[in-house]
Design an enzyme around this catalytic site. Structure first.
Site, PDB file in Angstrom:
ATOM      1  N   SER A 233      60.474  16.037  90.119  1.00  0.00           N
ATOM      2  CA  SER A 233      61.148  16.491  91.336  1.00  0.00           C
ATOM      3  C   SER A 233      60.906  17.981  91.535  1.00  0.00           C
ATOM      4  O   SER A 233      61.280  18.803  90.689  1.00  0.00           O
ATOM      5  CB  SER A 233      62.654  16.243  91.221  1.00  0.00           C
ATOM      6  OG  SER A 233      63.316  16.987  92.224  1.00  0.00           O
TER       7      SER A 233
ATOM      8  N   HIS B 191      58.009  13.867  93.383  1.00  0.00           N
ATOM      9  CA  HIS B 191      59.283  13.469  94.002  1.00  0.00           C
ATOM     10  C   HIS B 191      59.796  14.623  94.862  1.00  0.00           C
ATOM     11  O   HIS B 191      59.983  15.736  94.381  1.00  0.00           O
ATOM     12  CB  HIS B 191      60.286  13.146  92.888  1.00  0.00           C
ATOM     13  CG  HIS B 191      61.575  12.568  93.357  1.00  0.00           C
ATOM     14  ND1 HIS B 191      61.734  11.224  93.660  1.00  0.00           N
ATOM     15  CD2 HIS B 191      62.787  13.136  93.572  1.00  0.00           C
ATOM     16  CE1 HIS B 191      62.977  11.000  94.029  1.00  0.00           C
ATOM     17  NE2 HIS B 191      63.649  12.136  93.991  1.00  0.00           N
TER      18      HIS B 191
ATOM     19  N   ASP C 149      62.800  15.891  97.168  1.00  0.00           N
ATOM     20  CA  ASP C 149      64.202  15.669  97.523  1.00  0.00           C
ATOM     21  C   ASP C 149      64.514  16.356  98.845  1.00  0.00           C
ATOM     22  O   ASP C 149      64.511  17.584  98.936  1.00  0.00           O
ATOM     23  CB  ASP C 149      65.112  16.216  96.413  1.00  0.00           C
ATOM     24  CG  ASP C 149      65.099  15.333  95.179  1.00  0.00           C
ATOM     25  OD1 ASP C 149      65.348  14.122  95.333  1.00  0.00           O
ATOM     26  OD2 ASP C 149      64.835  15.837  94.076  1.00  0.00           O
TER      27      ASP C 149
ATOM     28  N   MET D 285      67.229  17.116 101.617  1.00  0.00           N
ATOM     29  CA  MET D 285      68.693  17.168 101.780  1.00  0.00           C
ATOM     30  C   MET D 285      69.048  17.897 103.067  1.00  0.00           C
ATOM     31  O   MET D 285      68.389  18.880 103.421  1.00  0.00           O
ATOM     32  CB  MET D 285      69.317  17.889 100.595  1.00  0.00           C
ATOM     33  CG  MET D 285      68.930  17.297  99.246  1.00  0.00           C
ATOM     34  SD  MET D 285      69.761  18.143  97.909  1.00  0.00           S
ATOM     35  CE  MET D 285      69.041  17.296  96.489  1.00  0.00           C
TER      36      MET D 285
ATOM     37  N   HIS E  80      62.353  11.286  98.860  1.00  0.00           N
ATOM     38  CA  HIS E  80      63.726  10.779  98.729  1.00  0.00           C
ATOM     39  C   HIS E  80      64.590  11.431  99.804  1.00  0.00           C
ATOM     40  O   HIS E  80      64.924  12.611  99.713  1.00  0.00           O
ATOM     41  CB  HIS E  80      64.215  11.141  97.307  1.00  0.00           C
ATOM     42  CG  HIS E  80      65.617  10.747  97.021  1.00  0.00           C
ATOM     43  ND1 HIS E  80      66.304  11.189  95.903  1.00  0.00           N
ATOM     44  CD2 HIS E  80      66.478   9.931  97.674  1.00  0.00           C
ATOM     45  CE1 HIS E  80      67.511  10.681  95.898  1.00  0.00           C
ATOM     46  NE2 HIS E  80      67.657   9.927  96.968  1.00  0.00           N
TER      47      HIS E  80
ATOM     48  N   MET F 270      67.785  12.228 101.590  1.00  0.00           N
ATOM     49  CA  MET F 270      69.253  12.270 101.493  1.00  0.00           C
ATOM     50  C   MET F 270      69.754  12.936 102.759  1.00  0.00           C
ATOM     51  O   MET F 270      70.233  14.073 102.756  1.00  0.00           O
ATOM     52  CB  MET F 270      69.659  13.061 100.237  1.00  0.00           C
ATOM     53  CG  MET F 270      69.367  12.307  98.943  1.00  0.00           C
ATOM     54  SD  MET F 270      69.331  13.373  97.497  1.00  0.00           S
ATOM     55  CE  MET F 270      67.624  13.907  97.543  1.00  0.00           C
TER      56      MET F 270
ATOM     57  N   MET G  21      70.393   6.075  91.369  1.00  0.00           N
ATOM     58  CA  MET G  21      70.849   7.448  91.138  1.00  0.00           C
ATOM     59  C   MET G  21      71.731   7.474  89.889  1.00  0.00           C
ATOM     60  O   MET G  21      72.731   6.750  89.816  1.00  0.00           O
ATOM     61  CB  MET G  21      71.676   7.954  92.335  1.00  0.00           C
ATOM     62  CG  MET G  21      70.900   8.184  93.616  1.00  0.00           C
ATOM     63  SD  MET G  21      69.461   9.264  93.464  1.00  0.00           S
ATOM     64  CE  MET G  21      70.190  10.786  92.806  1.00  0.00           C
TER      65      MET G  21
ATOM     66  N   ASP H 243      66.838   8.405  88.814  1.00  0.00           N
ATOM     67  CA  ASP H 243      66.846   9.794  89.284  1.00  0.00           C
ATOM     68  C   ASP H 243      68.163  10.492  88.955  1.00  0.00           C
ATOM     69  O   ASP H 243      69.216  10.094  89.453  1.00  0.00           O
ATOM     70  CB  ASP H 243      66.630   9.770  90.808  1.00  0.00           C
ATOM     71  CG  ASP H 243      66.494  11.146  91.421  1.00  0.00           C
ATOM     72  OD1 ASP H 243      66.466  12.134  90.678  1.00  0.00           O
ATOM     73  OD2 ASP H 243      66.399  11.209  92.664  1.00  0.00           O
TER      74      ASP H 243
HETATM   75  C1  DX5 Z   1      69.500  14.810  93.099  1.00  0.00           C
HETATM   76  C2  DX5 Z   1      68.011  14.573  93.235  1.00  0.00           C
HETATM   77  C3  DX5 Z   1      67.263  14.502  91.945  1.00  0.00           C
HETATM   78  C4  DX5 Z   1      67.469  15.613  90.993  1.00  0.00           C
HETATM   79  C5  DX5 Z   1      66.636  15.500  89.755  1.00  0.00           C
HETATM   80  O1  DX5 Z   1      70.084  14.676  94.340  1.00  0.00           O
HETATM   81  O2  DX5 Z   1      67.773  13.377  93.929  1.00  0.00           O
HETATM   82  O3  DX5 Z   1      65.891  14.255  92.213  1.00  0.00           O
HETATM   83  O4  DX5 Z   1      67.264  16.830  91.571  1.00  0.00           O
HETATM   84  O5  DX5 Z   1      66.787  16.663  89.026  1.00  0.00           O
HETATM   85  P1  DX5 Z   1      67.299  16.678  87.517  1.00  0.00           P
HETATM   86  O6  DX5 Z   1      66.232  15.985  86.728  1.00  0.00           O
HETATM   87  O7  DX5 Z   1      67.438  18.105  87.223  1.00  0.00           O
HETATM   88  O8  DX5 Z   1      68.605  15.925  87.465  1.00  0.00           O
HETATM   89 ZN    ZN Z   2      65.724  12.501  94.160  1.00  0.00          ZN
END
Ligand code: DX5
Ligand code: ZN
Length: 219
Positions: A9, A34, A36, A38, A67, A69, A138, A176
């Site tokens: 990620s 990956h 993320d 948000m 991903h 969110m 998750m 994740d």
């Molecule tokens: C959380 C994300 C993850 C997360 C993974 O919302 O979807 O991808 O950042 O990071 P670590 O491995 O640090 O938990």
């Molecule tokens: Zn993620």
């Protein structure tokens, strides 16, 4: 058994050097990247969107595991497909009509991922599993990197494995949140075949990505 893959990620990467960081992932043997996304609404944090993904994608041959969110995700699916996502993962809570959003991703010829928050049950997606390429479990509440792994979600992986077997389905199971060298064995043994990791990949062993990927895969 499916090959174990690691999807680092970039949330834990140096955001001022994203292009270089992605190159490091490629050189370090990552199986995909990956991303993320948000929106400060579906989760209480903000990251990057389509323009940044589009630029990064141009300089990287790895698959982009995006991903999402974000709220009202349906109307943004196309923008992420256009930006170069290979896998588009959505949360059932973020769309009014999950099957319509699944079909939209399929129509755009992208792999369909659906993510389950720690509290979301497998039942929510059970009837759609034959249309899903990947289930993202998750193991933290989404929003931030560096959180503590929640082992109680592992039963959902076992539940999904049983459904796969009974219905002869072949979707990937990705996990994740909070994955480290101590718990990666348990998630692989439970049946996950794609491991997402931010903190462990970028911060352990002075950011030795190759070594960290290898250690996460070793059971
Ligand atoms: C959380 C994300 C993850 C997360 C993974 O919302 O979807 O991808 O950042 O990071 P670590 O491995 O640090 O938990
Ligand atoms: Zn993620």
């Amino acid at each position: 058994m499916k090959k174990i893959q690691v999807s680092p990620s970039i949330l834990s990467a140096d955001f001022s050097q994203l292009g270089t960081e992605i190159k490091r992932l490629e050189e370090g043997g990552a199986d995909m990247v990956h991303v993320d996304v948000m929106d400060g609404h579906f989760v209480p944090n903000l990251t990057i969107g389509p323009p940044v993904i589009k630029e990064l994608r141009k300089h990287c041959s790895l698959k982009f595991d995006v991903h999402l969110m974000i709220s009202s995700v349906h109307k943004y699916i196309e923008a992420y497909a256009d930006a170069g996502a290979d896998i588009i993962t959505i949360h059932p809570e973020a769309t009014d009509n999950l099957i319509e959003s699944i079909y939209k991703i399929k129509k755009l010829k992208k792999k369909v991922g659906v993510s389950l928050n720690p509290k979301t049950k497998v039942d929510v997606i059970k009837e759609y599993l034959n249309n899903i390429d990947l289930v993202l479990i998750m193991s933290v509440n989404p929003g931030f990197g560096g959180q503590k792994f929640m082992p109680e979600v592992l039963v959902k992986i076992q539940e999904l494995k049983t459904i796969q077997k009974n219905h002869k389905l072949n979707f990937d199971i990705e996990i994740d949140g909070g994955i480290n060298f101590e718990n990666s064995k348990s998630v692989i043994e439970a049946g996950a075949n794609i491991i997402v990791s931010g903190t462990t990949i970028f911060k352990s062993n002075n950011g030795d990505i190759k070594k960290n990927i290898k250690l996460l895969k070793s059971v």
